[in-house]
Design a protein around this motif. Structure first.
Motif, PDB file in Angstrom:
ATOM      1  N   SER A   4      10.124 -15.142  -8.626  1.00  0.00           N
ATOM      2  CA  SER A   4      11.211 -13.595  -7.819  1.00  0.00           C
ATOM      3  C   SER A   4      12.016 -14.683  -7.105  1.00  0.00           C
ATOM      4  O   SER A   4      13.027 -15.188  -6.948  1.00  0.00           O
ATOM      5  CB  SER A   4      10.438 -13.127  -7.430  1.00  0.00           C
ATOM      6  N   PHE A   5      11.155 -15.673  -6.032  1.00  0.00           N
ATOM      7  CA  PHE A   5      11.713 -16.281  -5.478  1.00  0.00           C
ATOM      8  C   PHE A   5      13.138 -17.584  -6.250  1.00  0.00           C
ATOM      9  O   PHE A   5      13.055 -17.447  -4.953  1.00  0.00           O
ATOM     10  CB  PHE A   5      10.299 -16.843  -4.112  1.00  0.00           C
ATOM     11  N   LEU A  15      14.068 -17.800  -8.621  1.00  0.00           N
ATOM     12  CA  LEU A  15      15.880 -16.949  -9.343  1.00  0.00           C
ATOM     13  C   LEU A  15      16.714 -16.691  -8.094  1.00  0.00           C
ATOM     14  O   LEU A  15      18.030 -16.844  -7.921  1.00  0.00           O
ATOM     15  CB  LEU A  15      15.539 -14.990 -10.119  1.00  0.00           C
ATOM     16  N   ILE A  16      16.244 -16.250  -6.733  1.00  0.00           N
ATOM     17  CA  ILE A  16      17.035 -15.779  -5.191  1.00  0.00           C
ATOM     18  C   ILE A  16      16.912 -17.086  -4.997  1.00  0.00           C
ATOM     19  O   ILE A  16      18.363 -17.580  -4.711  1.00  0.00           O
ATOM     20  CB  ILE A  16      15.745 -15.309  -4.418  1.00  0.00           C
ATOM     21  N   ASN A  17      16.430 -18.109  -5.087  1.00  0.00           N
ATOM     22  CA  ASN A  17      16.580 -19.526  -4.576  1.00  0.00           C
ATOM     23  C   ASN A  17      17.945 -20.081  -5.479  1.00  0.00           C
ATOM     24  O   ASN A  17      18.965 -20.645  -5.216  1.00  0.00           O
ATOM     25  CB  ASN A  17      15.283 -20.538  -4.922  1.00  0.00           C
ATOM     26  N   ASN A  25      20.740 -18.794  -5.126  1.00  0.00           N
ATOM     27  CA  ASN A  25      21.998 -19.206  -3.277  1.00  0.00           C
ATOM     28  C   ASN A  25      22.043 -20.310  -3.318  1.00  0.00           C
ATOM     29  O   ASN A  25      23.391 -20.073  -3.431  1.00  0.00           O
ATOM     30  CB  ASN A  25      20.332 -18.732  -2.524  1.00  0.00           C
ATOM     31  N   PHE A  27      27.507 -12.735  -4.456  1.00  0.00           N
ATOM     32  CA  PHE A  27      26.036 -11.763  -5.074  1.00  0.00           C
ATOM     33  C   PHE A  27      25.968 -11.184  -5.609  1.00  0.00           C
ATOM     34  O   PHE A  27      25.581 -10.133  -5.893  1.00  0.00           O
ATOM     35  CB  PHE A  27      25.731 -10.620  -3.323  1.00  0.00           C
ATOM     36  N   MET A  84      13.359  -8.155  -4.474  1.00  0.00           N
ATOM     37  CA  MET A  84      14.312  -9.117  -4.670  1.00  0.00           C
ATOM     38  C   MET A  84      15.573  -8.532  -3.949  1.00  0.00           C
ATOM     39  O   MET A  84      16.140  -9.383  -3.606  1.00  0.00           O
ATOM     40  CB  MET A  84      14.360  -9.388  -6.106  1.00  0.00           C
ATOM     41  N   ILE A 116      15.639  -8.599  -0.027  1.00  0.00           N
ATOM     42  CA  ILE A 116      15.509 -10.473   0.032  1.00  0.00           C
ATOM     43  C   ILE A 116      16.938 -10.728  -0.079  1.00  0.00           C
ATOM     44  O   ILE A 116      17.388 -11.890   0.761  1.00  0.00           O
ATOM     45  CB  ILE A 116      14.338 -10.948  -0.633  1.00  0.00           C
ATOM     46  N   ASP A 117      17.589 -10.288  -1.458  1.00  0.00           N
ATOM     47  CA  ASP A 117      18.891 -10.762  -1.373  1.00  0.00           C
ATOM     48  C   ASP A 117      19.406 -10.103  -0.548  1.00  0.00           C
ATOM     49  O   ASP A 117      20.471 -10.984   0.200  1.00  0.00           O
ATOM     50  CB  ASP A 117      19.004 -10.476  -2.835  1.00  0.00           C
ATOM     51  N   CYS A 119      19.544 -12.476   2.561  1.00  0.00           N
ATOM     52  CA  CYS A 119      20.596 -13.044   2.710  1.00  0.00           C
ATOM     53  C   CYS A 119      21.710 -13.018   2.265  1.00  0.00           C
ATOM     54  O   CYS A 119      22.822 -14.598   3.309  1.00  0.00           O
ATOM     55  CB  CYS A 119      19.835 -13.660   0.732  1.00  0.00           C
ATOM     56  N   PHE A 136       6.126  -8.875   1.531  1.00  0.00           N
ATOM     57  CA  PHE A 136       6.659 -10.035   0.218  1.00  0.00           C
ATOM     58  C   PHE A 136       7.539 -10.857   0.854  1.00  0.00           C
ATOM     59  O   PHE A 136       7.496 -12.073   0.704  1.00  0.00           O
ATOM     60  CB  PHE A 136       6.494  -9.241  -0.523  1.00  0.00           C
ATOM     61  N   TYR A 188       8.773 -14.560   1.521  1.00  0.00           N
ATOM     62  CA  TYR A 188       9.676 -15.997   0.818  1.00  0.00           C
ATOM     63  C   TYR A 188      10.453 -16.216   2.564  1.00  0.00           C
ATOM     64  O   TYR A 188      11.038 -17.515   1.692  1.00  0.00           O
ATOM     65  CB  TYR A 188      10.794 -14.504   0.558  1.00  0.00           C
ATOM     66  N   GLU A 239       8.968 -19.042   3.542  1.00  0.00           N
ATOM     67  CA  GLU A 239       8.934 -20.308   3.035  1.00  0.00           C
ATOM     68  C   GLU A 239      10.637 -20.596   3.143  1.00  0.00           C
ATOM     69  O   GLU A 239      10.762 -22.223   2.878  1.00  0.00           O
ATOM     70  CB  GLU A 239       9.224 -20.442   1.098  1.00  0.00           C
ATOM     71  N   ASN A 240      11.489 -20.086   3.188  1.00  0.00           N
ATOM     72  CA  ASN A 240      13.243 -19.959   2.649  1.00  0.00           C
ATOM     73  C   ASN A 240      13.800 -19.906   4.080  1.00  0.00           C
ATOM     74  O   ASN A 240      14.381 -18.775   4.125  1.00  0.00           O
ATOM     75  CB  ASN A 240      13.577 -19.934   2.201  1.00  0.00           C
TER      76      ASN A 240
END
Lengths: 462, 462
Positions: A378-379, A381-383, A386, B35, B157, B160-161, B164, B272, B276, B279-280
């Motif tokens: 998951s992470f 793919l998001i990274n 981006n 996106f 996900m 999170i997206d 972002c 969750f 993410y 880390e980011n």
């Protein structure tokens, strides 16, 4: 539960339709800008008194009226209700109405902002209008108008400029062979003057407006019914036929109109315009003089335009316009001659569609999709998404690790050109597998090379 | 004649305002595309039955209703009229209503087009909505909403997206320091479960919604009035305070919610998302957990968002959103979890204006104007204008040979950067004089060099 439906005459637009519509709108908008027009926007609804009484009884019937908020009955009259006096009652229970065109709101804008704008005032306006018309092919109850106007100068340079603008828009749409018809309302006034039927001006306009659709024999019958004399009808048809070849019949027309001041004026305006275009010929569209062109809109007073699609396409006019000398007078501001044109988006869309001139690569703007093989990625793919986005690549990831087949199906259905595979192998190697959905060719690339590839392919497509 | 005015709460936009609004809209639209969202559009009005009954009694009051066309009294009831039964009567005399938000029409679209769309369905929609609200700073009766939604997948996900996506939009607008607040409706449900006040869920939401504007002492009073016990209120405030530092208080919160299934679920969703972003890390905005965030919209069922401007700017939320599990159910389609966000253009405009972040070179798109010294040059001016336009330079000519002073005044007022002089001398030499209106510097250039200069200057400005 019943499946929901749309109001009569209205439409949803999906992405594919919108990208194509926006392609046309962008060409029109860019051309307006090229010609020095800047945008304005007005509200979707106006106060009822701004719109009512401006479009004749037929137009008035087609205006969508908005119920007062709160106690909408506070000014309503029981007698009006009991007698079913719809006009009176509706004026009491509504206070706003949806825009019927962009022209009256534009006039309202000019008058209201007369101290802030500089004259001549050039504006374009691309917004929806609403009419409770009977829907038919190319005619909807909500539709987009694309208007440009200059107000505050009567220079004929603007008539020429607008013809150049028509030429550029249709050339940029790769639509050649359109017929830009022009006429001058002054000549129609003069005809009624010369043949002594000033009282029948509106009836003449009304019949001429039908010339595209109705046989001349029937027009003749209608004019006879309206008490035009046979000899006058013959003369009018003769004038119309002469106008078709202006350069050849200039002298004959001059003589006909020589007895009318307004007629001579109108003809010399046409002559000025043609003298420009005989030196600077249009290469994409044709420019046709046609004294039979009337355009039944009340406010035109000078040169009028109408653009028809190429001859083999049976769709009505796709653009039009003309000069109006008294438009802002309805709101109290006199002596502001203006000229404006309007493009009908829906009709242009139909013409381009019929001629297969709509770019068909415009189905999605998404360049790539990352397939999803496991929640563990998951992470990542998001990274990666981006990372691509920060390199100006439009992309998405599939949000759930369902079967690859269904994910590829999604990519296919949405016309996404590339899918990217990221699984255990790719995670370990740091490279990604990319598949071109059109050719089926797969490549394993480092992230840098993947970005370069997608950037190149998106540039090639634009 | 009275000067015309606008309906309450509506606005005209001049070019300068529109270029700035479009700058913001373009950033949002580009980011939506980045996106993987594609656009749809729905009609401005929907059938009355599609909208009515969807927004509660308060919302229903604010919907603009459109009178039936033609005989609007044909189904009206005299008793309703005489008894002033507004609700009954209005349902008989109206059949359409203006869009109140983009969400219900989106749900209608999904249900109506369920066989043509592929799931998950990602769309953005940037269109006006209308509400008969009392106008105030940043609140209008016609305003633009910019929405993006994904429907048909409950993958986190996407939460999170969307965060972002917020990060990217505000970074691209050069607006840093925004606070993205998140919460989970499941935690609010759990609180009511744990403290045995499920019947008071809406009252709790209602009070929490005021936390930004109202003092905690008053919130406490209101909750006591609504029969919350003192100890419960203390516990709720304690939970809210713990949530402010999620990473530190994770364990304490876990324990509190451990007795509730939906609470544990809600908390692990938040965990969750935070795992993410630990880390980011976001670099432009801040991400804040806040169990006090409620967002009083009925249909949210999971994670909710709200974006506030930087702390020193006293304007409410500029974006928001959340997950909804049952939205399309109102039109008969079950089990379609969705998540969506919305940007408020007017608020963002105010924030950027207040922080002086709106680009101010965007007053006109016209690069140059040809001054007009005589009717003899009319055709030359048109030709030179068309030459520049075919080189992608936006330009116009002054249409009348009035005094140079007034023509320069026009150029100044419209912020046109260059004026071009074309008189007898220039006609003879074939070169043109160009004046930079900012520096006052004049140059005499051949047409080729003039074009090159204007092309360069327009590139520098963009």
């Amino acid at each position: 539960m019943k499946k929901p439906i749309l109001p009569k005459g209205t439409r949803d637009f999906n992405s594919s339709e919108l990208y194509k519509r926006n392609y046309i709108i962008d060409v029109i908008k860019d051309t307006f800008s090229k010609f020095g027009f800047n945008p304005i926007e007005t509200p979707s609804f106006e106060r009822a008194e701004t719109l009512l009484g401006k479009y004749g009884s037929e137009g008035e019937r087609l205006i969508f009226k908005i119920l007062k908020s709160g106690n909408f009955l506070k000014d309503a009259d029981t007698t009006d209700f009991n007698n079913k006096n719809l006009t009176n009652l509706s004026r009491k229970i509504i206070d706003k109405a949806l825009r019927y065109d962009l022209t009256v709101p534009f006039a309202r804008y000019v008058v209201q902002n007369q101290n802030d704008i500089s004259i001549p005032f050039k504006r374009y306006q691309i917004q929806n209008v609403w009419r409770a018309d009977r829907p038919q092919k190319g005619r909807f109850r909500e539709f987009l108008q694309c208007d440009a106007d200059v107000i505050g100068s009567n220079s004929l340079m603007q008539e020429i400029d607008f013809i150049c603008l028509f030429e550029k828009v249709f050339a940029d749409l790769n639509l050649s062979g359109c017929r830009i018809k022009i006429n001058n309302r002054k000549l129609l006034v003069a005809i009624c003057e010369i043949y002594n039927c000033q009282d029948k001006f509106l009836s003449l306009i009304n019949q001429l407006d039908k010339m595209d659709k109705v046989d001349r024999i029937d027009i003749r019958k209608n004019l006879l019914n309206d008490n035009f004399e046979t000899s006058v009808i013959d003369s009018i048809f003769n004038i119309i036929d002469l106008s078709v070849d202006f350069n050849k019949n200039k002298d004959a027309l001059s003589e006909i109109f020589s007895s009318s001041k307004i007629g001579s004026e109108g003809l010399s305006e046409i002559e000025f315009i043609f003298s420009y275009f005989s030196e600077n010929k249009l290469t994409n569209s044709k420019l046709d003089f046609d004294i039979g062109l009337a355009r039944g809109i009340d406010y035109y007073t000078g040169v009028i335009f109408e653009v028809l699609p190429p001859e083999n396409i049976l769709i009505g006019s796709i653009a039009g316009g003309g000069r109006y000398d008294n438009l802002t007078e309805i709101f109290g501001l006199k002596n502001m001659s203006g000229i404006g044109i309007s493009f009908g988006l829906d009709r242009i869309y139909l013409v381009l569609q019929e001629m297969d001139l709509l770019p068909n690569y415009l189905d999605t703007s998404t360049q790539a999709i990352f397939l999803n093989f496991s929640k563990d990625f998951s992470f990542d793919l998001i990274n990666f998404s981006n990372l691509l986005r920060s390199n100006n690549i439009n992309c998405e990831f599939f949000p759930d690790p369902i079967s690859v087949k269904r994910q590829l199906n999604y990519a296919n259905k949405n016309n996404i050109p590339y899918v990217i595979f990221y699984g255990d192998e790719e995670k370990e190697s740091g490279s990604l597998k990319i598949k071109d959905m059109k050719t089926g060719i797969q490549q394993i690339l480092t992230p840098e090379k993947l970005i370069k590839k997608l950037k190149n392919s998106s540039e090639n497509e634009i």
